[in-house]
Design a protein around this motif. Structure first.
Motif, PDB file in Angstrom:
ATOM      1  N   ARG A 225       0.396  -0.866   0.064  1.00 33.95           N
ATOM      2  CA  ARG A 225      -0.042  -0.221  -0.170  1.00 33.95           C
ATOM      3  C   ARG A 225       1.078   1.155  -0.031  1.00 33.95           C
ATOM      4  O   ARG A 225       0.564   2.249  -0.371  1.00 33.95           O
ATOM      5  N   HIS A 231      -5.072   0.524  -7.433  1.00 36.22           N
ATOM      6  CA  HIS A 231      -6.540   1.031  -8.231  1.00 36.22           C
ATOM      7  C   HIS A 231      -7.554  -0.315  -8.161  1.00 36.22           C
ATOM      8  O   HIS A 231      -7.928  -1.643  -8.071  1.00 36.22           O
ATOM      9  N   SER A 265      -6.908   3.232  -5.488  1.00 33.81           N
ATOM     10  CA  SER A 265      -7.337   2.960  -4.534  1.00 33.81           C
ATOM     11  C   SER A 265      -6.027   2.350  -3.395  1.00 33.81           C
ATOM     12  O   SER A 265      -5.309   1.144  -4.230  1.00 33.81           O
ATOM     13  N   ASP A 266      -6.397   2.397  -1.920  1.00 36.19           N
ATOM     14  CA  ASP A 266      -5.138   1.201  -1.619  1.00 36.19           C
ATOM     15  C   ASP A 266      -5.924  -0.265  -1.670  1.00 36.19           C
ATOM     16  O   ASP A 266      -4.934  -0.208  -0.991  1.00 36.19           O
ATOM     17  N   SER A 268      -7.711  -0.862  -0.334  1.00 32.84           N
ATOM     18  CA  SER A 268      -8.212  -1.091   2.067  1.00 32.84           C
ATOM     19  C   SER A 268      -9.983  -1.449   2.263  1.00 32.84           C
ATOM     20  O   SER A 268     -10.468  -1.721   1.067  1.00 32.84           O
ATOM     21  N   ARG A 270     -11.832  -0.459   4.165  1.00 36.25           N
ATOM     22  CA  ARG A 270     -12.458   0.451   4.416  1.00 36.25           C
ATOM     23  C   ARG A 270     -12.767   1.222   2.603  1.00 36.25           C
ATOM     24  O   ARG A 270     -14.056   2.180   2.429  1.00 36.25           O
ATOM     25  N   GLU A 271     -12.395   1.436   2.015  1.00 35.08           N
ATOM     26  CA  GLU A 271     -11.882   1.992   0.796  1.00 35.08           C
ATOM     27  C   GLU A 271     -13.080   0.683   0.068  1.00 35.08           C
ATOM     28  O   GLU A 271     -14.061   1.633  -0.570  1.00 35.08           O
ATOM     29  N   ARG A 273     -15.475  -0.627   0.996  1.00 33.73           N
ATOM     30  CA  ARG A 273     -16.859  -0.646   1.605  1.00 33.73           C
ATOM     31  C   ARG A 273     -17.090   0.552   1.323  1.00 33.73           C
ATOM     32  O   ARG A 273     -18.538   0.428   1.085  1.00 33.73           O
ATOM     33  N   SER A 274     -16.510   2.070   1.516  1.00 34.99           N
ATOM     34  CA  SER A 274     -17.336   3.034   1.021  1.00 34.99           C
ATOM     35  C   SER A 274     -17.731   3.094  -0.359  1.00 34.99           C
ATOM     36  O   SER A 274     -18.400   3.751  -1.263  1.00 34.99           O
ATOM     37  N   ILE A 275     -16.583   2.273  -1.457  1.00 34.21           N
ATOM     38  CA  ILE A 275     -16.934   2.324  -3.168  1.00 34.21           C
ATOM     39  C   ILE A 275     -18.516   1.145  -3.092  1.00 34.21           C
ATOM     40  O   ILE A 275     -19.567   2.213  -3.876  1.00 34.21           O
ATOM     41  N   TRP A 278     -21.237   3.560  -1.887  1.00 30.45           N
ATOM     42  CA  TRP A 278     -22.183   4.664  -2.683  1.00 30.45           C
ATOM     43  C   TRP A 278     -22.332   4.560  -3.721  1.00 30.45           C
ATOM     44  O   TRP A 278     -23.645   4.619  -3.707  1.00 30.45           O
ATOM     45  N   THR A 293      -3.537  -4.289  -6.747  1.00 30.62           N
ATOM     46  CA  THR A 293      -2.666  -3.771  -6.069  1.00 30.62           C
ATOM     47  C   THR A 293      -1.067  -4.095  -5.891  1.00 30.62           C
ATOM     48  O   THR A 293      -0.879  -4.527  -6.981  1.00 30.62           O
TER      49      THR A 293
END
Length: 333
Positions: A225, A231, A265-266, A268, A270-271, A273-275, A278, A293
């Motif tokens: 990371r 991405h 994107s890294d 992770s 958290r990211e 889940r955010s995508i 959304w 990655t």
């Protein structure tokens, strides 16, 4: 200190004007695999030789198995085992005789030595070859015998210095299984290797050594990371859903022909889940989500290449330049 199998603070070693280890810090928790990576000549073997009492350091506060390396090297030797780059097997005698010789060196009684040798030969699948000269063994068999000999003294810490160099892929994978078994038994493994996939597969923590310093340290995922280029790719089967998503998302790279979007994107949790949250919020469903990655090759080249960084780690992590190539590892989700 008690929870650490190996603790080195300010480890230094020079040969004349050549600084090999420039005040490095290492902390290896007990019962884990710690991998030290670096290009040839980076000082990996020197670090192993110092921590296993084979050579002395120029400076540093060093503890192995809870013992001060400078004050009580004999206690350190009693707690460790070492398998170097080159086999310590005597090819002129049999595998069993190699094991019994090692038992004698550990001052085991003949009865106890034979019991230990028999158990280890069975464990490493060497019973059928036990009566044959070790010179007739394959490379993988010699490596297994090498580690079996190392285990005669029941060490709690084992230094493996490039243990799979020269082995074929099947023998390498067999060796990985042996290392996992050792750790499951509570043994700590300090591993140096030139194979990045080996460190990725085995190590709980990895340190990258460059120009005598630790350029970065962390788990394989943490190191990956650090390198730009990760991405997430979203692919859509419905053109309308693709257009809706591309219109709403920022910092997105479009591929109209493939109906796919690429977001930095890294990787992770958290990211991701955010995508996904959304997409749910705007009522758009992607048919495929893949995470890309950087791999350890990218990390290695970024940290040790011509433009690699040798800055020390901190609470916010090291400063790492962009990777020198564009390769990425794709993991389908």
């Amino acid at each position: 200190m008690t929870s650490l199998a190996i603790a080195a603070n300010g480890l230094r070693k020079s040969y004349g004007d050549k600084v090999v280890l420039d005040g490095i810090d290492l902390a290896v928790p007990a019962g884990t695999v710690f991998s030290l990576l670096g290009p040839n000549g980076a000082g990996k073997t020197t670090a192993v030789k110092i921590l296993s009492t084979l050579i002395s350091a120029d400076g540093g506060d060093l503890h192995v198995a809870g013992h001060d390396l400078a004050a009580d090297p004999q206690a350190v030797r009693a707690a460790i085992g070492v398998t170097g780059q080159f086999s310590a097997v005597d090819g002129l005698i049999t595998g069993e005789e190699n094991m019994l010789l090692m038992a004698d060196l550990h001052h085991l009684s003949k009865r106890e030595g034979r019991r230990v040798a028999t158990e280890l030969l069975e464990r490493f699948d060497l019973v059928e070859a036990a009566k044959k000269p070790a010179a007739s063994y394959s490379g993988g068999m010699k490596r297994r015998l090498d580690i079996a000999m190392t285990l005669v003294g029941s060490p709690r810490i084992i230094f493996l210095d490039e243990p799979t160099t020269g082995l074929d892929p099947r023998s390498r994978h067999n060796m990985w299984g042996i290392i996992r078994e050792l750790v499951s038994d509570g043994v700590t493994v300090f591993l140096t290797t030139q194979y990045l996939d080996e460190a990725d597969e085995l190590a709980d923590r990895i340190a990258v050594l460059s120009d005598g310093k630790i350029a970065a340290e962390g788990s394989a995922d943490e190191l990956k990371r650090l390198i730009p280029g990760g991405h997430v790719r979203l692919r859509f089967a419905d053109p309308a859903a693709y257009r809706s998503a591309s219109a709403a998302l920022r910092e997105v790279t479009r591929d109209d022909e493939a109906l796919s979007l690429q977001l930095p994107s890294d990787g992770s949790q958290r990211e991701l889940r955010s995508i996904l949250n959304w997409l749910d919020s705007v009522g758009v469903e992607a048919d495929e989500l893949t995470v890309h990655t950087p791999d350890l090759d990218d990390v290695f080249f970024a940290l040790t290449g011509p433009t690699g960084s040798t800055s020390s780690t901190s609470s916010t992590g090291p400063t790492v330049p962009a990777a020198q190539n564009d390769q990425s590892k794709e993991t389908a989700r």
